[in-house]
Design an enzyme around this catalytic site. Structure first.
Site, PDB file in Angstrom:
ATOM      1  N   ASP A 137      -8.357  -4.170  -5.440  1.00 57.27           N
ATOM      2  CA  ASP A 137      -7.538  -3.034  -5.876  1.00 57.27           C
ATOM      3  C   ASP A 137      -7.895  -2.474  -7.236  1.00 57.27           C
ATOM      4  OD1 ASP A 137      -5.337  -1.339  -5.238  1.00 57.27           O
ATOM      5  OD2 ASP A 137      -4.079  -2.909  -4.419  1.00 57.27           O
ATOM      6  N   ASP A 184      -2.072   4.084   1.341  1.00 59.95           N
ATOM      7  CA  ASP A 184      -1.156   3.053   1.459  1.00 59.95           C
ATOM      8  C   ASP A 184      -0.168   3.506   2.538  1.00 59.95           C
ATOM      9  OD1 ASP A 184      -1.777   1.185  -0.100  1.00 59.95           O
ATOM     10  OD2 ASP A 184      -0.595   1.656  -2.081  1.00 59.95           O
TER      11      ASP A 184
END
Ligand code: GLA
Length: 747
Positions: A476, A545
């Site tokens: 990430d 997301d």
């Protein structure tokens, strides 16, 4: 294709219907006279005649002779647009006159590309260049340039931009923008005079990054129109641009498309003898709309040696299931249910390390938390493996919370300005007063240009991969980079995004070398690091997301413009999407996730028995179809986008031999029309006869009809490829946010 003669005046590179014509007569760099459709096999005489026939008139109030659009156009060529090469030596040597040694070479590489390499120099300005133009076997054109300082003193590089000409008929532009949870929103505008530049100064690719900047003929769509697209394969600051001047692009066209890395002032300072190499800039042309342009990119990617080839494992990711609530019993139960549904990979997301019980602290402390994992992660990882799944783990290597043991021990590892004389250094907790970039999700960035940072991260991640048996990393990167400054050997802090980007690439490369078979996902607050630079060394991207299926339909459609479906993570989320509050039926969520690298991100321990059965049906369908979904050509029908029929999409994947395909008819919204548009199934072989079968394993779509469409109710019909392409089939009256799956096989 045989190698071309050593010193030709013209070169024509051709592959898979695309071509580029270059004037290599020198003495300057080759100029591009045509990039687009293949004009056929032209011998040297025909090429020379063509070059002569393309010489333009000299207008009034213009340069006295026609001027060339070279591979690195600049003022010495007569180009008044953005220069291909920009730099200076303390204000001097601004306009290198690049002269070749007269011998561009073209070789055919092992992977079937035609590769042109040209070296050029200006001894007076002290600059030399090396340009590589590769026409890949599937017609994708890739360009990169290197610049070497051959003079005395420092040459400060301001930018290297690869450009190619496009013709006047490419009068419309399409690019993509977006934000967190809404990546890849398309926008269109006319290609007028001026520069349309899409720049990222975010230190990462960006949620708003355009994956491709496309110029095309009026009204181009997925299946029609002539289109030219450019992509910069780079994960740091970068620019894509479309530029059009009144005087055009030499004899090559009316405007240019291009791009390159965006350098901060003084970021790349070449000492005598030092070189800079630009990222690859990829150019794709198609005479058959956006699908053709996409196909060249996907085919090239799939031919790369590192492209993942084993079936993409059905995944369960823990994030939206448990967030930071890590408990062995709860996660074991989740893993057991995931395996029961058919998952093949289980990924433990954020929250397993240091003091990371929320996103306020602990980021950077890559040791398993004793507080939540007193026996370490092995018991969970072993159970996951015992259930027949791979174990994956989340990391965010480049980032730290200031409230972390790492920052307390090494405050100087943070990328940013040096503290002023009377300002506090970064210590722990709030860093008020320190000269730091503004916090974003309470985090700062580690300076990967420092060897000790690089070694620390490589050591920690590598040790955990070995200790726990990690098969997959979700990597990430959850903030933009601001004020990225790194100290040089002289102690002065200068722009550091370039070195940071190279650092992350090196780190990924080193890990993959140490752990062959380790797969890595590129995530960046969802889809803020999606580009072909990161995808050189990762195995999939997290597109967004948001697991809201309606949002995902659009995000995946446009991410797919560049990235093939097997590299796009796509999960079934909970009934009410956490990021939008929108409620969606399970079948719509399942069908949406089917067309990527599928997974789940939902506390599936809360599912009803009916939901588990439905998910099992979907998992089976994914496993049956993934070979096709992950190797075929992506097709998108041009259904009306505006007007009374708007509100439905049809997309699919067609096997390379055209004998099998899978499509999804998606009702996004209601339409003013009572009846939906007919189902046109693109990409099939006109001459073949096909059986079209409705596949409801992921749940039947909900339709409101008094009498259903007969063939759809029967579940199957037979028609030729030509009929399916031209006439189509009646579509069911699906409610909004419903989707049907059609499986098509040649008889
Ligand atoms: C980012 C990612 C999410 C999740 C969280 C964890 O937002 O995009 O998928 O991993 O971080 O903190």
């Amino acid at each position: 294709m045989p190698d071309q003669p050593a010193r030709p005046d013209t070169l024509l590179l051709r592959a898979a219907g695309a071509a580029v014509l270059l004037d290599t007569s020198g003495p300057g760099l080759p100029s591009v006279l045509h990039w687009g459709a293949d004009p056929g096999d032209l011998d040297a005489a025909a090429r020379s005649r063509l070059v002569a026939a393309l010489a333009p008139a000299v207008p009034h109030s213009a340069l006295d002779t026609p001027w060339p659009l070279t591979l690195l156009p600049g003022e010495p060529d007569g180009w008044s647009g953005r220069p291909g090469l920009a730099g200076h030596r303390d204000g001097a040597d601004l306009f290198p006159r690049l002269v070749t040694d007269g011998a561009p070479t073209v070789t055919t590489t092992d992977d079937g590309a035609q590769e042109l390499v040209v070296e050029a120099a200006d001894a007076t300005a002290g600059v030399a260049t090396r340009s590589v133009v590769r026409l890949e076997a599937d017609g994708l054109l890739r360009v990169r340039h290197s610049v070497t300082n051959t003079g005395a003193g420092t040459y400060v590089l301001a930018g290297v931009t690869a450009v190619l000409p496009v013709p006047a008929r490419a009068g419309e532009l399409l690019d993509l923008t977006g934000r967190w949870c809404r990546e890849r929103s398309p926008q269109r505008k006319p290609f007028d005079h001026g520069t349309h530049a899409r720049e990222s100064r975010r230190g990462r690719t960006g949620h708003d990054a355009t994956l491709l900047l496309v110029a095309g003929t009026a009204g181009f769509g997925f299946r029609h129109g002539e289109v030219w697209g450019v992509h910069v394969a780079w994960s740091g600051n970068h620019a894509h641009l479309a530029e059009r001047l009144a005087e055009g692009a030499g004899a090559g066209g009316a405007g240019v498309l291009g791009g390159g890395e965006l350098l901060l002032p003084g970021e790349v300072r070449l000492a005598a003898g030092e070189s800079y190499t630009s990222p690859w800039v990829c150019f794709s042309w198609s005479g058959e709309g956006l699908d053709g342009l996409t196909a060249r990119v996907h085919r090239w990617m799939r031919a790369r040696p590192q492209h993942p080839r084993r079936p993409r494992p059905l995944t369960l990711n823990s994030w939206e299931a448990v967030y930071f609530d890590h408990r062995l019993d709860r996660l074991t139960e989740l893993a057991e249910r995931a395996a029961e549904i058919g998952a093949e990979r289980f990924v433990l997301d954020d929250g397993w390390f240091g003091s990371r019980r929320n996103d306020h602290s602990g980021l950077g402390d890559w040791t398993v938390s004793d507080a939540v994992w007193p026996q370490g992660l092995r018991p969970l990882a072993d159970r996951v493996r015992g259930l027949g799944m791979e174990f994956g783990l989340w990391f965010e290597p480049e980032m730290v919370n200031p409230d972390s043991d790492l920052v307390r021990a090494h405050p100087d590892w943070v990328l940013g300005p040096a503290p002023g004389a009377d300002e506090p250094a970064v210590t722990s907790g709030p860093v008020d007063g320190a000269r730091l970039p503004r916090p974003w999700r309470r985090q700062m960035v580690l300076d990967l240009a420092r060897p000790e940072v690089f070694d620390h991260l490589l050591g920690r991640i590598s040790a955990l991969v070995d200790e726990i048996g990690v098969a997959y990393i979700k990597w990430d990167h959850n903030r933009d980079l601001h004020e990225s400054l790194t100290p040089g050997p002289d102690g002065v802090r200068r722009g550091g995004v370039h070195l940071q980007t190279l650092g992350i690439y090196r780190l990924l490369d080193a890990l993959r070398e140490r752990h062959p078979g380790l797969e890595i996902e590129s995530c960046s607050s969802g889809g803020a690091r999606v580009d072909l630079g990161i995808l050189d060394r990762t195995d999939r991207v997290w597109a967004s997301d948001t697991n809201d299926a309606l949002e995902r339909q659009s995000i995946q459609r446009w991410t797919g413009l560049l990235v093939p479906p097997e590299l796009v993570g796509s999960h079934v989320g909970p009934p009410v999407a956490h990021t939008t509050g929108r409620q969606a039926h399970l079948s719509f969520r399942c069908v949406t996730a089917l067309f990527g690298h599928a997974g789940m991100e939902w506390d599936v321990t809360t599912c009803t028995p009916e939901e588990v059965t439905q998910l099992q049906g979907w998992a089976g369908l994914y496993k049956e179809l993934r070979g096709l979904l992950h190797s075929g050509d992506v097709v998108r029908a041009d259904l009306p986008e505006t007007g009374p029929a708007a509100g439905a999409w049809l997309h699919g994947v067609v096997a390379p031999d055209r004998r099998e395909a899978v499509y999804s008819f998606v009702r996004l919204t209601t339409s003013a029309d009572l009846q939906p548009p007919r189902l046109i199934l693109p990409g099939l072989d006109d001459a073949l006869e096909y059986e079209v079968v409705r596949r409801d394993e992921a749940g039947a779509p909900w339709a409101v009809e008094t009498v259903p469409v007969p063939w759809f109710a029967a579940g199957r019909t037979v028609a030729s490829g030509a009929v399916l392409r031209t006439v189509g089939l009646a579509a069911p009256l699906l409610n909004p946010e419903q989707a049907a799956v059609l499986h098509v096989r040649a008889l």
